[in-house]
Enzyme design. Structure first.
Site, PDB file in Angstrom:
ATOM      1  N   GLY A 186     -22.778 -10.588  -8.358  1.00 31.89           N
ATOM      2  CA  GLY A 186     -23.645 -10.146  -9.482  1.00 31.89           C
ATOM      3  C   GLY A 186     -23.149 -10.138 -10.868  1.00 31.89           C
ATOM      4  CD  GLU A 212     -20.597  -3.431  -9.374  1.00 30.50           C
ATOM      5  OE1 GLU A 212     -21.467  -4.309  -9.376  1.00 30.50           O
ATOM      6  OE2 GLU A 212     -20.494  -2.945  -7.910  1.00 30.50           O
ATOM      7  CG  ASP A 213     -24.591  -6.494 -10.401  1.00 26.38           C
ATOM      8  OD1 ASP A 213     -23.942  -5.526  -9.977  1.00 26.38           O
ATOM      9  OD2 ASP A 213     -25.031  -7.394  -9.698  1.00 26.38           O
ATOM     10  CG  ASP A 249     -29.850   1.050  -5.920  1.00 26.46           C
ATOM     11  OD1 ASP A 249     -30.390   2.196  -6.428  1.00 26.46           O
ATOM     12  OD2 ASP A 249     -30.516   0.169  -5.180  1.00 26.46           O
ATOM     13  CG  PHE A 291     -35.489  -5.422  -6.592  1.00 27.05           C
ATOM     14  CD1 PHE A 291     -34.447  -4.836  -5.992  1.00 27.05           C
ATOM     15  CD2 PHE A 291     -35.597  -6.832  -6.837  1.00 27.05           C
ATOM     16  CE1 PHE A 291     -33.248  -5.638  -5.301  1.00 27.05           C
ATOM     17  CE2 PHE A 291     -34.491  -7.540  -6.250  1.00 27.05           C
ATOM     18  CZ  PHE A 291     -33.639  -7.275  -5.387  1.00 27.05           C
ATOM     19  CG  ASP A 305     -28.709 -11.523  -5.499  1.00 29.02           C
ATOM     20  OD1 ASP A 305     -28.346 -10.605  -5.924  1.00 29.02           O
ATOM     21  OD2 ASP A 305     -28.994 -11.944  -4.277  1.00 29.02           O
ATOM     22  NE  ARG A 326     -26.023 -14.177  -7.037  1.00 26.36           N
ATOM     23  CZ  ARG A 326     -25.844 -13.057  -6.655  1.00 26.36           C
ATOM     24  NH1 ARG A 326     -25.829 -12.159  -7.386  1.00 26.36           N
ATOM     25  NH2 ARG A 326     -25.768 -12.868  -5.209  1.00 26.36           N
TER      26      ARG A 326
HETATM   27  P1  IMP Z   1     -25.436   0.403  -4.512  1.00 26.16           P
HETATM   28  O1  IMP Z   1     -24.303   0.283  -3.306  1.00 26.16           O
HETATM   29  O2  IMP Z   1     -26.706   1.080  -3.835  1.00 26.16           O
HETATM   30  O3  IMP Z   1     -25.035   1.136  -5.660  1.00 26.16           O
HETATM   31  O4  IMP Z   1     -25.923  -1.169  -4.616  1.00 26.16           O
HETATM   32  C1  IMP Z   1     -25.378  -1.769  -5.599  1.00 26.16           C
HETATM   33  C2  IMP Z   1     -25.658  -3.159  -5.340  1.00 26.16           C
HETATM   34  O5  IMP Z   1     -26.940  -3.623  -4.798  1.00 26.16           O
HETATM   35  C3  IMP Z   1     -25.754  -4.096  -6.615  1.00 26.16           C
HETATM   36  O6  IMP Z   1     -24.088  -4.534  -6.733  1.00 26.16           O
HETATM   37  C4  IMP Z   1     -26.665  -5.136  -6.496  1.00 26.16           C
HETATM   38  O7  IMP Z   1     -26.029  -6.213  -5.720  1.00 26.16           O
HETATM   39  C5  IMP Z   1     -27.245  -4.599  -5.631  1.00 26.16           C
HETATM   40  N1  IMP Z   1     -28.830  -4.005  -6.574  1.00 26.16           N
HETATM   41  C6  IMP Z   1     -29.174  -3.020  -6.608  1.00 26.16           C
HETATM   42  N2  IMP Z   1     -30.171  -2.993  -7.302  1.00 26.16           N
HETATM   43  C7  IMP Z   1     -30.769  -4.244  -7.555  1.00 26.16           C
HETATM   44  C8  IMP Z   1     -31.828  -4.688  -8.355  1.00 26.16           C
HETATM   45  O8  IMP Z   1     -32.519  -4.178  -8.871  1.00 26.16           O
HETATM   46  N3  IMP Z   1     -31.644  -6.216  -8.259  1.00 26.16           N
HETATM   47  C9  IMP Z   1     -30.827  -6.857  -7.746  1.00 26.16           C
HETATM   48  N4  IMP Z   1     -29.713  -6.281  -7.020  1.00 26.16           N
HETATM   49  C10 IMP Z   1     -29.777  -4.881  -6.880  1.00 26.16           C
HETATM   50 MG    MG Z   2     -23.596  -6.585  -6.843  1.00 27.96          MG
END
Ligand code: IMP
Ligand code: MG
Length: 173
Positions: free
Chosen positions: A41, A97-98, A101, A150, A157, A163
């Protein structure tokens, strides 16, 4: 047909990246910096951010991690798909990081990288959700995002696609 509603134009992203680059350049002035781009990402963000950082000694490393599966919610399970190629011991390390969440991926990353004994370990993310922003210590944040949105584009992606968009948009299936 899926519909994508733009929320950050390429121009707005460039402004955010510029600001983050300045913040990071100030924070690490006179120091060696290792940027860790978390794949897949963050590849586009990391490429732009690296160019916005005005420091003499910058190393860029890549770490592949998968945590999301093809779902809209975090699976809670992280897997390293590509490990770091070089040691980071004694280095100032900045995770790029992108989006953060739930924070599951970040927590996992912080734990696995701390073992490698960096001198310091900080986090820069382009996007963070309202909820996570309060919970996890993130040092540099581009923009805070609503919890139910989202997004795709600029590296982010949906099932591996979109992407390549130069902007970030809200994805409506
Ligand atoms: P976490 O582990 O719940 O913090 O999730 C982080 C990962 O979830 C990010 O690095 C993304 O790859 C993916 N992610 C979370 N939200 C989105 C979104 O809105 N669009 C695309 N990917 C997301
Ligand atoms: Mg990611």
């Amino acid at each position: 047909m899926a519909h994508i509603e733009p929320i950050l134009s390429a121009h707005e992203i460039a402004g955010i990246v510029e600001r983050l680059g300045k913040e990071i350049s100030q924070a690490y002035a006179g120091k060696r910096l290792v940027l860790i781009s978390v794949l897949n990402g963050s590849f586009m963000f990391a490429a732009d951010l690296a160019r916005a950082i005005d420091l003499e000694h910058v190393r860029i490393e890549f770490l592949g991690i998968s945590s999301y599966g093809d779902e809209y919610k975090s699976s809670g399970v992280c897997e390293v798909t590509k490990d770091l190629a070089k040691p980071i011991e004694d280095e100032h390390v900045l995770i790029v990081e992108d989006i953060i969440d739930s924070g599951t991926t970040l927590t996992y990353l912080l734990e696995m990288l701390a073992v490698k004994k960096p001198r310091s370990l900080k986090v820069c993310t382009l996007l963070a959700r309202v909820s996570t922003h309060l919970r996890v210590g993130i040092d540099f944040v581009g923009k805070v995002l609503g919890n139910d949105v989202f997004v795709v584009g600029y590296g982010l992606d949906n099932k591996g696609l979109l992407r390549n968009l130069a902007y970030i948009g809200e994805y409506h299936p």
